[in-house]
Design a protein around this motif. Structure first.
Motif, short mmCIF file in Angstrom:
data_model
loop_
_atom_site.label_atom_id
_atom_site.label_comp_id
_atom_site.label_asym_id
_atom_site.label_seq_id
_atom_site.Cartn_x
_atom_site.Cartn_y
_atom_site.Cartn_z
N ALA A 186 0.19 -4.69 4.40
CA ALA A 186 -0.79 -4.88 3.33
C ALA A 186 -1.89 -3.83 3.42
O ALA A 186 -2.28 -3.40 4.50
N ARG A 187 -2.39 -3.41 2.27
CA ARG A 187 -3.47 -2.43 2.22
C ARG A 187 -4.81 -3.14 2.31
O ARG A 187 -5.10 -4.02 1.51
N GLY B 53 -13.00 -2.35 12.18
CA GLY B 53 -12.19 -2.76 11.04
C GLY B 53 -10.90 -1.96 10.92
O GLY B 53 -9.83 -2.51 10.63
N VAL B 54 -11.01 -0.65 11.15
CA VAL B 54 -9.83 0.21 11.10
C VAL B 54 -8.84 -0.19 12.18
O VAL B 54 -7.64 -0.36 11.93
N LEU B 55 -9.34 -0.34 13.41
CA LEU B 55 -8.46 -0.66 14.53
C LEU B 55 -7.82 -2.04 14.36
O LEU B 55 -6.64 -2.23 14.65
N GLY C 36 -3.06 -5.22 13.32
CA GLY C 36 -2.46 -6.32 12.57
C GLY C 36 -1.30 -5.90 11.69
O GLY C 36 -0.73 -6.73 10.97
N GLY C 37 -0.96 -4.60 11.72
CA GLY C 37 0.18 -4.14 10.93
C GLY C 37 -0.15 -3.82 9.49
O GLY C 37 0.73 -3.80 8.62
N GLY C 38 -1.43 -3.53 9.22
CA GLY C 38 -1.84 -3.20 7.86
C GLY C 38 -2.09 -1.72 7.67
O GLY C 38 -2.02 -0.93 8.61
N VAL C 39 -2.38 -1.34 6.45
CA VAL C 39 -2.68 0.04 6.08
C VAL C 39 -4.15 0.12 5.67
O VAL C 39 -4.59 -0.64 4.80
#
Length: 346
Positions: free
Chosen positions: A66-67, A81-83, A88-91
């Motif tokens: 998910a983006r 937040g980025v990390l 969590g497997g997001g973009v």
């Protein structure tokens, strides 16, 4: 995931080591990873509540690609937040408050265990002061480490040069001395125009490492860290990177081309044709002046590109400019350039 693991490893090995310095506050690697886990839990709770079982993959929670948009100034919260999103497997979609370059530049230093020291916003006086503070001529540096790498966009360097010119001679000498102590200085988003590059080099001793990237994928093109850096270009694709603008890259490699832009122009027969707009190297302009000829002709460019580009990518129109008009971020606005070329053809 590799980046998150590397930063987590730094936190485990040196929990109290400084990772970020911002607004007179220092955040350690341990604090950064702790904030990352906390934000990851909040992401899990939010997505599980919103999408129920859709966030669970193979019995384990995941963002599933998910983006996730992050609207924040460069800060510890932004990095966490980025990390958290990556773990969590997001973009990550950085929604920059001002400009994403500074935000993207936060991650790589942390990956190698460095400290990121940044100002709340761009300040000419603040940056020069920070450099002089790191490398005072009397040798009494401030406690907390020194700046070794600096990166910015063309407009920032333009403003820094203007700020330098407004200094008194003593402050200029101190600023020049400090800047010369840095290991590396880079320019992103667009290449720094040649005259400014020469001026910056004369003051700081640094021929900037021009490179290009985007919010979506980081850095893709770059001049070499070690080796000859060509002025007016952002370099060639990094290892593992492929680009589609091969006509532009081919023209960049011409020894007489300082800057180049390639775009499609309307054509009655073909719909669109490939057009190259170049700014010649100063030496090429001088030779052309002495020989009373154009700095480059379309025929010369086509002959040179014949064995370097596919036939359909070779420019069929050529415009030679003294310089490109640029926006406030130092980029060439292709829409405005196209309008200008269409007016020239009328």
């Amino acid at each position: 995931m590799e980046v998150v693991k590397a930063i987590a490893k730094q936190a485990t090995a040196e929990h109290d080591r400084a990772a970020l310095r911002f607004d007179m506050k220092t955040h350690s690697y341990g604090q950064l990873i702790s904030a990352t886990w906390q934000m990851l839990q909040e992401l899990e709770a939010a997505t599980t509540k919103s999408f129920q079982s859709e966030g669970v993959v193979g019995g384990k929670w995941s963002l599933g690609g998910a983006r996730v948009g992050i609207l924040a100034k460069p800060s510890a919260e932004f990095v966490a937040g980025v990390l958290a999103t990556w773990f969590g497997g997001g973009v990550v979609i950085p929604l920059a408050v001002n400009y994403p370059e500074a935000e993207l530049s936060l991650i790589t230093p942390l990956y190698v265990g460095a400290v990121v020291d940044f100002l709340p916003k761009f300040s000419v006086r603040g940056i020069w002061h920070k450099l002089r503070e790191s490398y005072p001529k009397d040798g009494n540096a401030v406690i907390g480490g020194t700046i070794t790498v600096f990166t910015g966009v063309p407009t920032m360097y333009t403003r820094l040069l203007q700020g330098y010119e407004a200094m008194d001679p003593e402050t200029q000498a101190a600023s020049s001395y400090a800047a010369r102590q840095l290991r590396l200085m880079m320019c992103g988003s667009a290449a720094l125009p040649y005259p400014l590059m020469k001026q910056w080099e004369s003051i700081t001793g640094h021929w900037l490492l021009d490179r290009y990237g985007m919010t979506e994928f980081g850095v893709a093109l770059s001049n070499p860290l070690k080796g000859v850096r060509k002025a007016g270009t952002v370099g060639l694709p990094l290892p593992g990177v492929q680009v589609s603008s091969k006509s532009k890259l081919g023209c960049f490699q011409h020894p007489d081309v300082a800057e180049c832009s390639v775009l499609g122009l309307s054509d009655e027969d073909y719909g669109q044709v490939v057009c190259a707009v170049i700014v010649p190297e100063a030496s090429a302009r001088e030779r052309a002046k002495q020989e009373s000829r154009p700095a480059m002709t379309l025929e010369e460019l086509q002959a040179w590109a014949k064995d370097k580009l596919a036939p359909y990518k070779i420019p069929t129109k050529l415009f030679v400019f003294d310089a490109f008009k640029r926006n406030h971020m130092g980029k060439v606005n292709k829409k405005d350039l196209k309008k200008e070329l269409e007016q020239l053809e009328q």
